[in-house]
Design an enzyme around this catalytic site. Structure first.
Site, PDB file in Angstrom:
ATOM      1  N   HIS A 163      -3.096 -26.273  88.893  1.00  0.00           N
ATOM      2  CA  HIS A 163      -4.254 -25.610  88.303  1.00  0.00           C
ATOM      3  C   HIS A 163      -4.811 -26.469  87.174  1.00  0.00           C
ATOM      4  O   HIS A 163      -4.092 -27.303  86.608  1.00  0.00           O
ATOM      5  CB  HIS A 163      -3.862 -24.251  87.709  1.00  0.00           C
ATOM      6  CG  HIS A 163      -3.482 -23.219  88.714  1.00  0.00           C
ATOM      7  ND1 HIS A 163      -2.292 -22.523  88.649  1.00  0.00           N
ATOM      8  CD2 HIS A 163      -4.139 -22.743  89.799  1.00  0.00           C
ATOM      9  CE1 HIS A 163      -2.232 -21.664  89.658  1.00  0.00           C
ATOM     10  NE2 HIS A 163      -3.333 -21.778  90.371  1.00  0.00           N
ATOM     11  N   CYS A 248       0.544 -19.093  81.985  1.00  0.00           N
ATOM     12  CA  CYS A 248       0.397 -18.297  83.207  1.00  0.00           C
ATOM     13  C   CYS A 248       1.301 -17.074  83.238  1.00  0.00           C
ATOM     14  O   CYS A 248       1.171 -16.232  84.129  1.00  0.00           O
ATOM     15  CB  CYS A 248       0.598 -19.153  84.447  1.00  0.00           C
ATOM     16  SG  CYS A 248       2.132 -20.055  84.519  1.00  0.00           S
TER      17      CYS A 248
END
Length: 258
Positions: A163, A248
């Protein structure tokens, strides 16, 4: 006053089956992982954050990485459509939790894909990683949801990491930080500071000068301390085996209406 709530989600029994894409698979031990998660949550609480636990998704190995299920801008939630099909069942309970908190909810619709870990918010600018789990239709949905609210959307190519926020996050003053070998276009950011360790690229802004970061980046912690910040260090080693990081494991809700 800004709100200080954080969504979190307890790791499930299938955590060790979580997806990996840019690292070799190594065994994950669910017992120590749960202890690390509890200490991560405790660190948030110790620094003034009220944690809101999303209902478990025990059939989804990656559900602990709750940030990927939603992107927040002000009081508006954009429920994502994760790029990995196995992760799509994770979003329903996240939407339920945010609805209970009074958020306005939008959704990414098929065929678009968007992972929350691909979105780095700095003020009203949202940098969005494009090329891995997030596609052009997902970026378009992000624009449609947030540009009318004053957001500026800046796509960023991503191919070396899972990501965008696997490569870069930002300090309180807006300086983007990253481990340079994994950052494809540092020139896209007005201010960029390279850090000496891969996991040093990830910080959660706890408030004031406090930065939540991984214990696996001690040299970066020293760098931040030299810059006047206060590193708050947590061990998340079991989650790092699954390409996870401190960002996250929670969704920080800073702009909820009272």
């Amino acid at each position: 006053m800004p709100s200080r709530k954080a969504l979190v989600r307890r790791p499930g029994p299938r955590l060790a089956e979580g997806l990996v894409t840019h690292v070799e698979r190594t065994p994950v031990d669910p017992g120590p992982a749960l202890v690390q998660w509890e200490r991560y949550v405790a660190a948030l609480r110790a620094h003034g954050w009220e944690t809101v636990e999303v209902a478990p998704a025990d059939g989804c190995p990656d559900a602990v990485f709750v940030e990927d299920a939603v992107v927040m801008f002000r009081n508006v939630a954009l429920i994502t459509r994760p790029g990995a099909p196995s992760r799509r069942p994770e979003t329903a309970a996240v939407e339920e939790a945010l609805t209970r908190l009074g958020c306005s909810v939008n959704r990414v619709r098929e065929p678009g894909t968007l992972d929350g870990g691909d979105v780095l918010k700095i003020g009203d600018t949202l940098y969005v990683g494009r090329g891995g789990r997030t596609d052009a239709a997902g970026v378009a949905r992000l624009r449609a949801a947030f540009e009318p609210l004053g957001a500026r959307i800046v796509p960023v190519p991503v191919s070396k990491v899972l990501h965008l926020k696997s490569a870069v996050t930002a300090l309180p003053d807006g300086t983007v930080i990253g481990y340079e070998p994994l950052v494809e276009t540092p020139s896209l950011f007005p201010r960029f500071l390279p850090v000496p360790e891969e996991s040093g690229a990830h910080v959660v802004l706890l408030g004031g000068a406090k930065l939540l970061m991984a214990a696996s980046a001690p040299r970066t912690a020293e760098l931040f301390a030299d810059l006047g910040y206060e590193p708050v260090v947590v061990d998340i080693g079991e989650f790092e085996k699954l390409e996870g990081c401190v960002t996250c494991l929670s969704v920080r809700l800073r702009d909820l209406h009272a």
